[in-house]
Design a protein around this motif. Structure first.
Motif, PDB file in Angstrom:
ATOM      1  N   GLN A  68       2.922  37.107 127.308  1.00  0.00           N
ATOM      2  CA  GLN A  68       2.136  38.822 127.568  1.00  0.00           C
ATOM      3  C   GLN A  68       1.876  39.187 125.941  1.00  0.00           C
ATOM      4  O   GLN A  68       2.024  38.806 124.935  1.00  0.00           O
ATOM      5  N   LEU A  69       0.440  39.817 126.169  1.00  0.00           N
ATOM      6  CA  LEU A  69       0.560  41.117 124.963  1.00  0.00           C
ATOM      7  C   LEU A  69       1.171  41.704 124.935  1.00  0.00           C
ATOM      8  O   LEU A  69       1.441  43.215 126.030  1.00  0.00           O
ATOM      9  N   SER A  70       2.152  41.951 124.005  1.00  0.00           N
ATOM     10  CA  SER A  70       3.148  42.840 123.248  1.00  0.00           C
ATOM     11  C   SER A  70       2.848  44.118 122.479  1.00  0.00           C
ATOM     12  O   SER A  70       3.610  45.222 122.795  1.00  0.00           O
ATOM     13  N   LYS A  71       2.179  44.163 121.776  1.00  0.00           N
ATOM     14  CA  LYS A  71       1.531  44.264 120.754  1.00  0.00           C
ATOM     15  C   LYS A  71      -0.179  44.401 120.790  1.00  0.00           C
ATOM     16  O   LYS A  71      -0.869  43.784 120.237  1.00  0.00           O
ATOM     17  N   LEU A  72      -0.784  45.601 120.897  1.00  0.00           N
ATOM     18  CA  LEU A  72      -1.908  46.084 119.871  1.00  0.00           C
ATOM     19  C   LEU A  72      -2.057  47.114 118.699  1.00  0.00           C
ATOM     20  O   LEU A  72      -2.010  48.289 119.259  1.00  0.00           O
ATOM     21  N   TRP A  73      -2.413  46.705 118.449  1.00  0.00           N
ATOM     22  CA  TRP A  73      -2.584  47.310 116.739  1.00  0.00           C
ATOM     23  C   TRP A  73      -4.147  47.716 116.598  1.00  0.00           C
ATOM     24  O   TRP A  73      -4.814  46.292 116.615  1.00  0.00           O
ATOM     25  N   CYS A  74      -4.213  48.865 115.701  1.00  0.00           N
ATOM     26  CA  CYS A  74      -5.258  48.905 115.373  1.00  0.00           C
ATOM     27  C   CYS A  74      -5.146  48.758 113.682  1.00  0.00           C
ATOM     28  O   CYS A  74      -4.665  50.206 113.608  1.00  0.00           O
ATOM     29  N   PHE A  75      -6.053  48.638 112.647  1.00  0.00           N
ATOM     30  CA  PHE A  75      -5.630  49.560 110.877  1.00  0.00           C
ATOM     31  C   PHE A  75      -7.067  49.808 110.862  1.00  0.00           C
ATOM     32  O   PHE A  75      -7.736  49.286 110.298  1.00  0.00           O
TER      33      PHE A  75
ATOM     34  N   ASP B  14     -10.977  49.549 114.117  1.00  0.00           N
ATOM     35  CA  ASP B  14     -10.313  48.786 113.198  1.00  0.00           C
ATOM     36  C   ASP B  14     -11.290  48.465 111.739  1.00  0.00           C
ATOM     37  O   ASP B  14     -12.120  48.019 111.415  1.00  0.00           O
ATOM     38  N   ARG B  15     -10.596  48.418 110.764  1.00  0.00           N
ATOM     39  CA  ARG B  15     -10.830  48.357 109.026  1.00  0.00           C
ATOM     40  C   ARG B  15     -12.618  49.370 108.880  1.00  0.00           C
ATOM     41  O   ARG B  15     -12.621  48.194 108.651  1.00  0.00           O
ATOM     42  N   VAL B  16     -13.003  49.884 109.412  1.00  0.00           N
ATOM     43  CA  VAL B  16     -13.447  50.983 108.792  1.00  0.00           C
ATOM     44  C   VAL B  16     -13.938  51.572 108.060  1.00  0.00           C
ATOM     45  O   VAL B  16     -14.559  52.293 107.659  1.00  0.00           O
TER      46      VAL B  16
ATOM     47  N   PRO C 247      -1.565  41.590 112.282  1.00  0.00           N
ATOM     48  CA  PRO C 247      -2.806  41.329 113.641  1.00  0.00           C
ATOM     49  C   PRO C 247      -2.556  41.948 114.703  1.00  0.00           C
ATOM     50  O   PRO C 247      -2.470  43.841 114.559  1.00  0.00           O
ATOM     51  N   ASN C 248      -3.706  41.774 115.300  1.00  0.00           N
ATOM     52  CA  ASN C 248      -4.405  42.993 115.975  1.00  0.00           C
ATOM     53  C   ASN C 248      -4.068  42.293 117.501  1.00  0.00           C
ATOM     54  O   ASN C 248      -3.076  43.801 118.126  1.00  0.00           O
ATOM     55  N   PHE C 249      -3.221  41.728 117.643  1.00  0.00           N
ATOM     56  CA  PHE C 249      -2.481  41.062 118.859  1.00  0.00           C
ATOM     57  C   PHE C 249      -1.160  40.460 118.551  1.00  0.00           C
ATOM     58  O   PHE C 249      -1.486  39.211 117.692  1.00  0.00           O
ATOM     59  N   VAL C 250       0.163  40.834 119.143  1.00  0.00           N
ATOM     60  CA  VAL C 250       1.156  40.052 118.898  1.00  0.00           C
ATOM     61  C   VAL C 250       1.201  39.120 120.724  1.00  0.00           C
ATOM     62  O   VAL C 250       1.168  40.612 121.835  1.00  0.00           O
ATOM     63  N   VAL C 251       1.756  38.160 120.434  1.00  0.00           N
ATOM     64  CA  VAL C 251       1.547  37.731 121.749  1.00  0.00           C
ATOM     65  C   VAL C 251       3.272  37.416 122.242  1.00  0.00           C
ATOM     66  O   VAL C 251       4.084  37.040 120.918  1.00  0.00           O
ATOM     67  N   SER C 252       3.581  37.649 123.586  1.00  0.00           N
ATOM     68  CA  SER C 252       5.881  38.214 123.351  1.00  0.00           C
ATOM     69  C   SER C 252       5.286  36.650 124.584  1.00  0.00           C
ATOM     70  O   SER C 252       5.064  36.542 125.332  1.00  0.00           O
TER      71      SER C 252
END
Length: 269
Positions: A44-51, A78-80, A234-239
């Motif tokens: 599952q997608l456990s984290k959705l991150w933007c930098f 992200d990263r702009v 990362p942008n997506f973390v899978v657990s």
């Protein structure tokens, strides 16, 4: 663009629905460049991150649009943004580790920066429209950008290098990547200039498998600080138990919900 919701994917995965889980392909000989018709659930997608600012703090999202330049939520992208020297040559946390302590927050069109022992500073992203363009450099590539002004430049300089000058903040306002593919990356045949991101090192998206981090931590010497997925930015973390450690190195296609990603190359991190 495709929409992506972390809350929906996690909830539906718990309920047993595969449609909004993360999946990796079964291999199809002779059809490598087409999305597969069969998928294997790996977690599952456990984290959705933007930098928003390259090398600076993370903004955790509950949902996002998957745009050409990366994850997007309203004006948040992200990263702009990128910290540079006075000559607009980029700076990163590889050299200035305190950059990771700079925490961005976007409320409407206002970007606020926070950092330890510093007063917050805010400015309007909308107010940057129409300002004179400058050329910033990221990994030797010129990127037409907008300088964000003297006030935030002074704030960054004071926090990062203890001076009133020396750092600038630049912004990439466009929706398409300005980058070409560098010669050393031409061996990655699937890479296209449009995938280059704004100020990203190479690509618009990065995914990591939490089981890989767990395995790494188990092999670290006793007393060593444990790694976090966030360290790899990362942008997506899978657990979940469906993906073995480091299995993501072999994925060719990834589907999160109904959004399908083609894997271009492994990340050097």
């Amino acid at each position: 663009m495709s929409s992506l919701s972390r809350e929906a994917s996690t909830a539906l995965a718990i309920g047993g629905a595969v449609a909004l889980t993360l999946a990796a392909t079964w291999y199809h000989r002779g059809r490598k460049n087409r999305p597969p018709s069969k998928w294997r659930q790996v977690g599952q997608l456990s984290k959705l991150w933007c930098f928003p600012i390259k090398s600076c703090g993370v903004v955790e999202l509950d949902d996002a649009l998957c745009a050409t330049l990366g994850v997007k939520n309203g004006i948040l992208r992200d990263r702009v943004f990128m910290v540079t020297r006075e000559d607009h040559e980029f700076k990163t946390a590889r050299t200035y580790s305190t950059m990771t302590l700079i925490q961005p927050k976007i409320d409407g069109a206002v970007l606020t920066l926070s950092a330890p022992n510093m007063p917050d500073i805010s400015f309007s992203i909308d107010a940057l429209a129409g300002k004179e363009k400058i050329v910033a450099n990221v990994w030797g590539q010129p990127v037409e950008s907008i300088d964000c002004g003297d006030d935030v430049a002074k704030w960054l300089s004071q926090f990062m290098i203890g001076s009133d000058t020396g750092c600038r903040l630049v912004y990439y306002p466009k929706e398409k990547s300005p980058r070409t593919i560098k010669e050393k990356h031409l061996s990655y045949k699937l890479a296209k200039p449009k995938d280059g991101g704004g100020f990203s090192d190479f690509n618009s998206y990065m995914i990591i498998n939490e089981n890989s981090i767990t395995d790494l931590n188990e092999r670290l010497p006793e007393g060593t600080t444990k790694c976090s997925p966030l360290w790899f930015r990362p942008n997506f973390v899978v657990s979940g138990s469906g993906a073995k450690p480091y299995e993501e190195d072999e994925w060719q296609w990834v589907r999160i919900g109904e959004t399908i990603f083609r894997v271009i190359k492994p990340c050097d991190r």
